[in-house]
Design a protein around this motif. Structure first.
Motif, PDB file in Angstrom:
ATOM      1  N   MET A   1       7.630  36.846  41.149  1.00 14.45           N
ATOM      2  CA  MET A   1       6.501  36.611  40.504  1.00 14.45           C
ATOM      3  C   MET A   1       7.045  35.717  39.094  1.00 14.45           C
ATOM      4  SD  MET A   1       4.435  39.484  38.228  1.00 14.45           S
ATOM      5  CE  MET A   1       5.478  40.103  36.970  1.00 14.45           C
ATOM      6  N   VAL A  16      -0.474  34.533  36.695  1.00 18.13           N
ATOM      7  CA  VAL A  16       0.716  34.979  37.465  1.00 18.13           C
ATOM      8  C   VAL A  16       0.735  34.073  38.709  1.00 18.13           C
ATOM      9  CG1 VAL A  16       1.722  36.913  38.851  1.00 18.13           C
ATOM     10  CG2 VAL A  16       0.448  37.287  36.734  1.00 18.13           C
ATOM     11  N   ALA A  18       2.356  34.154  42.503  1.00 13.47           N
ATOM     12  CA  ALA A  18       3.151  35.083  43.204  1.00 13.47           C
ATOM     13  C   ALA A  18       2.462  34.759  44.820  1.00 13.47           C
ATOM     14  CB  ALA A  18       2.735  36.514  43.065  1.00 13.47           C
ATOM     15  N   ARG A  51       2.448  43.459  37.584  1.00 17.08           N
ATOM     16  CA  ARG A  51       2.851  43.887  38.906  1.00 17.08           C
ATOM     17  C   ARG A  51       2.045  44.961  39.554  1.00 17.08           C
ATOM     18  NH1 ARG A  51       9.261  43.901  37.397  1.00 17.08           N
ATOM     19  NH2 ARG A  51       9.971  41.728  38.264  1.00 17.08           N
ATOM     20  N   LEU A  54      -0.855  43.151  40.762  1.00 14.89           N
ATOM     21  CA  LEU A  54      -1.054  42.160  41.944  1.00 14.89           C
ATOM     22  C   LEU A  54      -0.802  43.355  43.172  1.00 14.89           C
ATOM     23  CD1 LEU A  54       1.923  39.714  40.856  1.00 14.89           C
ATOM     24  CD2 LEU A  54      -0.329  39.210  41.553  1.00 14.89           C
TER      25      LEU A  54
END
Length: 294
Positions: A1, A16, A18, A51, A54
């Motif tokens: 990330m 972000v 990712a 996190r 996500l």
């Protein structure tokens, strides 16, 4: 990330970067979690919240990301704290002995710019210099740490910086002062992103610099005289480090100050890179003096 900020200066939005479920790298809009990447975000477990978002697939893909300017990944830090002469070979090329205690100075936070923004050479500058550096993003307030082992918990993540320095202003004679040489407009490009601390080994990262495509700096953070925990512990004895502060850890050998290379000229392109933390590219231009009022 990877955490970044995209958009015009002053209007950046948090994102972000990712991998999606198919293993394709995507840019996700982080605004459902936070409106800013700053000290408040970091101190309130913002990275963990991103996190979770996500994992829950609750962040939308930002479709126009490729067309947006890349800003500094941190909204203007409260403080930019710097460590000088932190690689023995750089100290030697600067004509100094390696320090036995960290050399510390500050840069104004209004020097922070994006990693690809055009970079002004001061109007009267003759010795503008590059410095690739590992930057530490502070994640919580610390003061008077009792032991080096406590320092790691203060690190939110890492990023790349170019600590641009005017050597004529910084060093020679009675007028030479580090603050003068380190405070110039847009002299602290940060990013393109920062990586959470638990996702990277900051003790073994290659740092490189190129000027007009020609190699200049090539070293490794393993050669730091004072490592990240030592730096944070030391600084905490003299100042309060706040969430969102950025600490620059020093530059390796290969700068123009060595006498081996010319200083930055109008039209030069400087690129700096740290493995895992991305690459910057600045095109330099000679800034014009301010116009005189009639």
């Amino acid at each position: 990330m990877k955490i970044a900020r995209l958009g015009d200066q002053g209007q950046e939005i948090p994102v972000v970067i990712a991998l999606d479920s198919a293993g394709v790298e995507r840019v996700y809009d982080a605004r459902p979690v936070t409106s800013a990447i700053d000290g408040a975000f970091l101190s309130n477990d913002g990275i963990a919240a991103l996190r979770t978002a996500l994992a829950n697939e609750s962040l939308p893909v930002l479709d126009n990301a490729d067309g947006l300017r890349i800003g500094s990944p941190i909204s203007r830090p409260n403080n930019v704290v710097c460590v000088g002469m932190n690689y023995a070979a750089h100290a030697a090329e600067s004509g100094a002995e390696p320090p036995t205690s960290p050399v510390v100075f500050l840069k104004p936070n209004n020097t922070v710019s994006g990693p690809f923004d055009a970079a002004p050479i001061p109007p009267n500058s003759a010795k503008y210099d590059w410095e690739v550096e590992l930057g530490i993003v502070v994640g919580r307030e610390v003061s008077y740490l009792s032991d080096v082992s406590e320092a790691a918990s203060a690190v939110a993540g890492y990023l790349i910086a170019n600590d641009l320095s005017e050597r004529e202003y910084q060093l020679p004679g009675a007028a030479g002062q580090w603050t003068k040489g380190k405070s110039l407009p847009k002299s602290t490009p940060l990013g393109p992103w920062f990586v959470p601390a638990d996702a990277i080994d900051a003790s073994n990262l290659q740092l490189q610099t190129w000027v007009n495509g020609e190699p200049r700096q090539n070293s490794n953070t393993a050669d730091l005289i004072f490592d990240v925990p030592t730096i944070i512990h030391h600084l905490s004895q003299y100042m309060v480090l706040e969430a969102g502060d950025v600490i620059l850890t020093g530059t390796p050998e290969g700068v123009a100050l060595s006498g081996r290379f010319p200083y930055i000229q109008d039209g030069d392109v400087v690129e700096v890179e740290i493995a895992g933390l991305g690459r910057q590219r600045q095109e330099f231009f000679r800034a014009a003096p301010a116009a005189q009022e009639a």
